[in-house]
Design a protein around this motif. Structure first.
Motif, mmCIF file in Angstrom:
data_model
loop_
_atom_site.group_PDB
_atom_site.id
_atom_site.type_symbol
_atom_site.label_atom_id
_atom_site.label_comp_id
_atom_site.label_asym_id
_atom_site.label_seq_id
_atom_site.Cartn_x
_atom_site.Cartn_y
_atom_site.Cartn_z
ATOM 1 N N SER A 391 0.832 -1.211 0.000
ATOM 2 C CA SER A 391 0.000 0.000 0.000
ATOM 3 C C SER A 391 0.863 1.257 0.000
ATOM 4 C CB SER A 391 -0.951 -0.003 1.199
ATOM 5 O OG SER A 391 -0.236 0.007 2.421
ATOM 6 N N LEU A 392 2.006 1.224 0.697
ATOM 7 C CA LEU A 392 2.924 2.373 0.664
ATOM 8 C C LEU A 392 3.609 2.481 -0.700
ATOM 9 C CD1 LEU A 392 4.536 2.071 4.218
ATOM 10 C CD2 LEU A 392 2.893 3.797 3.432
ATOM 11 N N LEU A 393 3.990 1.331 -1.262
ATOM 12 C CA LEU A 393 4.601 1.337 -2.592
ATOM 13 C C LEU A 393 3.629 1.854 -3.649
ATOM 14 C CD1 LEU A 393 7.191 0.559 -4.121
ATOM 15 C CD2 LEU A 393 6.223 -1.725 -4.431
ATOM 16 N N ALA A 394 2.334 1.608 -3.430
ATOM 17 C CA ALA A 394 1.320 2.072 -4.374
ATOM 18 C C ALA A 394 1.244 3.596 -4.426
ATOM 19 C CB ALA A 394 -0.044 1.494 -4.003
ATOM 20 N N LYS A 395 1.653 4.260 -3.343
ATOM 21 C CA LYS A 395 1.662 5.725 -3.358
ATOM 22 C C LYS A 395 2.711 6.268 -4.322
ATOM 23 C CE LYS A 395 -0.208 6.629 1.253
ATOM 24 N NZ LYS A 395 -1.358 7.383 0.720
ATOM 25 N N VAL A 396 3.730 5.455 -4.594
ATOM 26 C CA VAL A 396 4.797 5.863 -5.511
ATOM 27 C C VAL A 396 4.553 5.328 -6.918
ATOM 28 C CG1 VAL A 396 7.289 5.770 -5.955
ATOM 29 C CG2 VAL A 396 6.441 5.894 -3.594
ATOM 30 N N LEU A 397 4.226 4.040 -7.019
ATOM 31 C CA LEU A 397 4.101 3.386 -8.327
ATOM 32 C C LEU A 397 2.647 3.262 -8.801
ATOM 33 C CD1 LEU A 397 6.636 0.434 -7.834
ATOM 34 C CD2 LEU A 397 7.054 2.685 -8.859
ATOM 35 N N GLY A 398 1.696 3.619 -7.942
ATOM 36 C CA GLY A 398 0.305 3.355 -8.262
ATOM 37 C C GLY A 398 -0.029 1.920 -7.905
ATOM 38 N N PRO A 399 -1.325 1.566 -7.788
ATOM 39 C CA PRO A 399 -1.678 0.199 -7.376
ATOM 40 C C PRO A 399 -1.178 -0.862 -8.342
ATOM 41 C CG PRO A 399 -3.620 1.410 -8.130
ATOM 42 C CD PRO A 399 -2.519 2.409 -8.002
ATOM 43 N N GLY A 400 -1.283 -0.611 -9.644
ATOM 44 C CA GLY A 400 -0.823 -1.584 -10.628
ATOM 45 C C GLY A 400 0.678 -1.790 -10.581
ATOM 46 N N GLY A 401 1.429 -0.713 -10.480
ATOM 47 C CA GLY A 401 2.884 -0.819 -10.418
ATOM 48 C C GLY A 401 3.355 -1.563 -9.188
#
Length: 452
Positions: A391-401
């Motif tokens: 969920s934190l990574l999604a803030k950078v890459l978006g949910p798909g990334g």
């Protein structure tokens, strides 16, 4: 053609030969039919209240931490006390958490804190129940039926999850979450009614405990009152077995990697909204798709009982599951996303069948509760850490990334573990005789007039 179907279709032998296993199968199926609705309703309601996948992940984290504690304590209890009583008590306690969710959902202003409290209660109860149930199954079937029993346990999960998450997503948009939580309560009560028919399920004899006259005289109450130091010693024994065994240890690590890196479920509401441009109905379908793929794989899993090079097969199916997650993150089409999630379910269930059969076949019955606890714990810890990280990574890459990056990492790390674990790669599944087995011939009450 008929001969081919018989060889490759799922083996129903455990359901025909063991009444105890049959009760476990149907009790678990009914329970999961409720949990499937719960798995959709909670993240959708939390996301609707907060608009943040981080909050969805935090609720999952609370449940995971509680599940970790439940798995460890459940493992200790399952190796000391009647496993039937443990399962029933834990499942009864979980209903209190479901009731809290229902009351909160019908309130004028639902509170976010209620989700955390309910997650703690249900995680603890679920961890205890799952561990005791996992330790029980090997004693209800013949040793040669363990792969078939594992496949049937997977099917009970798949059948329960294949429609109810999608139904939950649809009904969430129509009637709201409160009525969905009431459905979960009803399913839990029905499951308890089925499991009530199980016989007494005392664990195998712990030789060290049996040799200690104080423990022997204390009985059940003495077991409950054992000191924290002794409980920690018991836990260490189970962990030491896992760490020492060069097959069980790598299998545990593979499960941890998969859940840490390639478990995209906390991101599904955000993924459906931002990358697919759809609503709760699409999220429900995405939650159901892995179970649909897993169900098809389970129904054709008759071949798994004849596979000998289990380590190599594990690598293939785990990579397939990870690549399904990678494909999910790269698509913006709902049909392709559903296909990717279905592929993930195929890999997950086949890996689970082999992992469970290997672990149950290699572990002495007196340690099955604690080893099952470590198995449950590695899963809950992986899921607990993986959800917030994604969920934190999604803030950078978006949910798909974030989903795609997790799938790629899981595939790579799984390959490294299997390639470095020589004994796992060389493992061939053979039939072994466990210390003690509950089979129909041992108790005529386990068999109906025409089988199950």
């Amino acid at each position: 053609m008929i001969r081919w179907l018989r060889r490759h279709s799922i083996d129903l032998g455990p359901l025909r030969s063991s009444r105890a296993f049959t009760l476990i199968f149907w009790g678990r199926l009914v329970s999961i039919a409720g949990i499937g609705v719960l798995s959709t309703a909670i993240p959708l309601q939390v996301y609707a209240l907060t608009g943040s996948s981080v909050h969805v992940a935090l609720v999952a984290t609370v449940m995971g931490l509680a599940g970790f504690a439940g798995a460890l304590s459940g493992g200790l209890m399952a190796d000391r006390l009647d496993r039937r009583k443990i399962i029933l008590a834990a499942r009864g306690s979980a209903i209190a958490g479901f009731a809290l969710l229902a009351v909160n959902a019908f309130a004028a202003e639902p509170m976010l804190a209620a989700f955390h409290v309910a997650a703690a209660v249900d995680g603890l109860a679920g961890g205890i129940s799952a561990t005791a149930l996992s330790a029980t199954v090997p004693r209800t079937v013949e040793p040669t039926q363990l792969p078939a029993a594992s496949a049937l346990m997977a099917i009970s999960m798949d059948l329960g999850m294949v429609l109810t998450p999608a139904l939950g997503g649809l009904l969430y948009a129509v009637i709201g979450p409160g009525w969905l939580y009431l459905w979960v309560i009803a399913a839990s009560l029905a499951s308890m009614a089925l499991l009530w028919g199980l016989p007494e399920l005392q664990p195998g004899i712990d030789e060290q405990a049996a040799a200690d006259p104080q423990i022997r005289q204390a009985g059940t109450l003495g077991a409950i009152r054992r000191t924290c130091a002794q409980a920690w010693a018991d836990t260490r024994e189970g962990m030491a077995y896992v760490a020492r065994d060069r097959v069980v240890g790598p299998i545990m690590l593979l499960g941890f990697i998969q859940l840490l890196c390639a478990s995209p479920y906390v991101l599904i509401p955000e993924f459906a909204e931002r990358q697919l441009g759809l609503g709760p109905e699409a999220a429900g379908l995405l939650y159901s798709a892995p179970a649909a793929g897993a169900l098809l794989a389970s129904l054709s899993s008759g071949w798994t009982g004849r596979v000998r090079p289990a380590g190599r097969v594990l690598l293939v199916v785990l990579c397939a599951s990870s690549l399904g997650v990678l494909a999910l993150g790269l698509t913006s089409s709902l049909p392709l996303a559903l296909a990717a999630m279905a592929l993930t379910g195929v890999g997950d269930v086949l890996a689970e069948i082999f992992r469970y059969a290997i672990i149950a076949g290699r572990t002495p019955d007196r340690l099955l509760g604690r080893v099952s606890a470590v198995w449950s714990a590695q899963g809950t810890v992986g899921d607990t850490l993986g959800g917030p990280l994604l969920s934190l990574l999604a803030k950078v890459l978006g949910p798909g990334g974030a989903i795609a990056a997790g799938g790629a990492l899981a595939a790579g790390l799984s390959a490294v573990v299997v390639l470095s674990a020589r004994e796992l790669r060389a493992l061939r599944i053979e039939s072994e005789t466990p210390e003690e087995i509950i089979v129909p011939e041992a108790d005529p009450s386990f068999r109906g007039a025409d089988g199950p």
